[in-house]
Design an enzyme around this catalytic site. Structure first.
Site, PDB file in Angstrom:
ATOM      1  N   LYS A 187     -13.781  -0.896  15.321  1.00  0.00           N
ATOM      2  CA  LYS A 187     -12.222  -1.308  15.097  1.00  0.00           C
ATOM      3  C   LYS A 187     -11.793  -1.567  16.625  1.00  0.00           C
ATOM      4  CE  LYS A 187      -7.939  -1.034  13.178  1.00  0.00           C
ATOM      5  NZ  LYS A 187      -7.021  -0.402  12.042  1.00  0.00           N
ATOM      6  N   ASN A 213       0.786  -1.152   0.195  1.00  0.00           N
ATOM      7  CA  ASN A 213      -0.055  -0.038   0.046  1.00  0.00           C
ATOM      8  C   ASN A 213       0.878   1.087  -0.069  1.00  0.00           C
ATOM      9  OD1 ASN A 213       0.762   0.599   2.892  1.00  0.00           O
ATOM     10  ND2 ASN A 213      -0.407  -1.066   3.309  1.00  0.00           N
ATOM     11  N   ASP A 260      -4.082  -6.260   4.341  1.00  0.00           N
ATOM     12  CA  ASP A 260      -5.124  -7.040   4.884  1.00  0.00           C
ATOM     13  C   ASP A 260      -5.379  -8.307   4.255  1.00  0.00           C
ATOM     14  OD1 ASP A 260      -5.883  -5.452   6.692  1.00  0.00           O
ATOM     15  OD2 ASP A 260      -7.196  -3.984   5.079  1.00  0.00           O
ATOM     16  N   PHE A 288      -4.539   2.722  14.655  1.00  0.00           N
ATOM     17  CA  PHE A 288      -4.989   3.489  13.491  1.00  0.00           C
ATOM     18  C   PHE A 288      -5.980   2.984  12.656  1.00  0.00           C
ATOM     19  CE2 PHE A 288      -1.072   5.445  15.219  1.00  0.00           C
ATOM     20  CZ  PHE A 288      -0.949   6.766  14.696  1.00  0.00           C
TER      21      PHE A 288
END
Length: 390
Positions: free
Chosen positions: A334, A207, A276, A320
């Site tokens: 989360k 990413n 992920d 985060f």
């Protein structure tokens, strides 16, 4: 932390004196107050007017001029919060070590009862000479703080130690000096940057994380006295001295690196952006084009922060959440799902937030509170995050 600090800057003779003009500029930009003393030799390399302009202050060069009202070398020593000599030449270092006060700079040094820092710069052979090393040892024993010179190409066309440390690093040294050590005794694990998962021998999934947020947190934690372990993906936005740094690539490598120190850590700050998903079976060869579409079977990757949230004891865990919609609700979900103490929520669509920029726009979320912050430098946000650990 340098705002309104009084820095007495001494400049001795050497070609590196020109780099100190940049140092002056940087110190003024962060709000420091300057007074500058130059040796006669230093004025042969850079005109005092240049230092007056960059430092926005008076430059002192002659011990015997203008003393009808004040004894300047005494008054300047009283005024200073710290004295910095950069560059510190071999000659100036030798005189300091032996208590010789035959110019304005050296007389002020002897009169100064504040901490003194020197940044040596000279030819490699001069630096390594037994006399210079002996003098540096004496100064260190006297309590003088020494910013080690860097290796590189010198003005004499030789390669080796002796380059003046870069101005940005000297400013960082001074900033750390004046920073309150309120995190002393705490061991903090910080992750930064992306992770990488291979598709085949040459391609991978990753990413856009630059690692800037994590590196800023690590740097500010170091300044505040913490023992810092930085676990970094394949990025290096800037150098940080005085920390333990571990380079990793995959999620599994990051998890294993955290696991080695987690038990006796006080906090884990998970500012990295682990991928992920990963390919179920990566190829150990380059996948060739076939003229048709390529289908990859992706499976969920190791959820690092969820794992540590499930085994934590007394550790504080800060995560985060980088989102493009429904920021607060997604971040709260989360926080609860992964058993975190705090989560830093970032709206990637907001100007000044997200990857590879030097600012951020964030909300600090705990189980019972949401604090929305304005846009700010990542170094400032880093300190707000670290304030949660006091």
């Amino acid at each position: 932390m340098l705002e309104n600090k009084n820095i007495l800057l001494g400049v001795s003779g050497g070609i590196a004196a020109y780099k100190v003009l940049d140092l002056c500029s940087r110190l003024k930009k962060v709000g420091a107050n300057l007074n500058i003393i130059m040796t006669k030799s230093a004025t042969e390399f850079v005109n005092p007017l240049s230092f007056e302009t960059m430092g926005k202050c008076e430059v002192y060069t002659d011990l015997f001029v203008g003393h009808h009202e004040k004894v300047h070398h005494i008054e300047l020593a009283k005024w200073a919060d710290i004295m910095l000599i950069a560059p510190a030449s071999a000659n100036t270092i030798a005189k300091m070590a032996n208590g010789i006060a035959d110019n304005f700079l050296l007389s002020t040094y002897l009169a100064c009862d504040k901490d003194v820092v020197i940044a040596p710069a000279m030819n490699t052979n001069m630096l390594k000479a037994k006399a210079t090393q002996r003098n540096l040892k004496i100064l260190k024993e006297d309590g003088i703080k020494i910013i080690k010179p860097e290796p590189g190409i010198l003005a004499c066309n030789t390669v080796g130690d002796g380059r003046l440390e870069e101005p940005i690093e000297i400013v960082d040294f001074l900033d750390e000096y004046f920073t309150e050590k309120d995190l002393s005794g705490k061991k903090i694990i910080i992750t930064a940057g992306p992770t990488v998962e291979q598709i085949d021998f040459v391609r991978y999934i990753s990413n856009n994380s630059s690692g800037k947020m994590g590196y800023n947190i690590a740097n500010e934690a170091r300044k505040r006295g913490a023992e810092v372990i930085l676990i970094s993906g394949p990025v290096n936005p800037f150098k940080i001295n005085g920390i333990k740094k571990i380079q990793i690539k995959t999620n599994t490598e990051m998890k294993d690196a955290i696991d080695r120190d987690f038990e006796d850590a006080d906090a884990l700050i998970m500012s990295a952006a682990p991928v992920d998903y990963k390919v179920e079976k990566a190829s150990d060869k380059k996948i060739k084009k076939t003229g048709s579409s390529l289908k990859l079977e992706l499976i969920e990757n190791t959820d690092i922060i969820k794992y540590f949230g499930s085994i934590k004891k007394n550790q504080t865990i800060i995560g985060f959440a980088a989102e493009t919609d429904d920021l607060i609700n997604n971040a709260k979900a989360k926080l609860e799902k992964k058993n975190l103490d705090y989560i830093i929520a970032n709206d990637l669509k907001k100007w000044g937030a997200g990857f590879d920029v030097d600012t951020n726009v964030a909300s600090i979320i705990s189980k019972d509170k949401v604090v929305n912050l304005d846009i700010m430098p990542k170094s400032e946000l880093a300190n707000k995050i670290l304030d949660l650990l006091r």
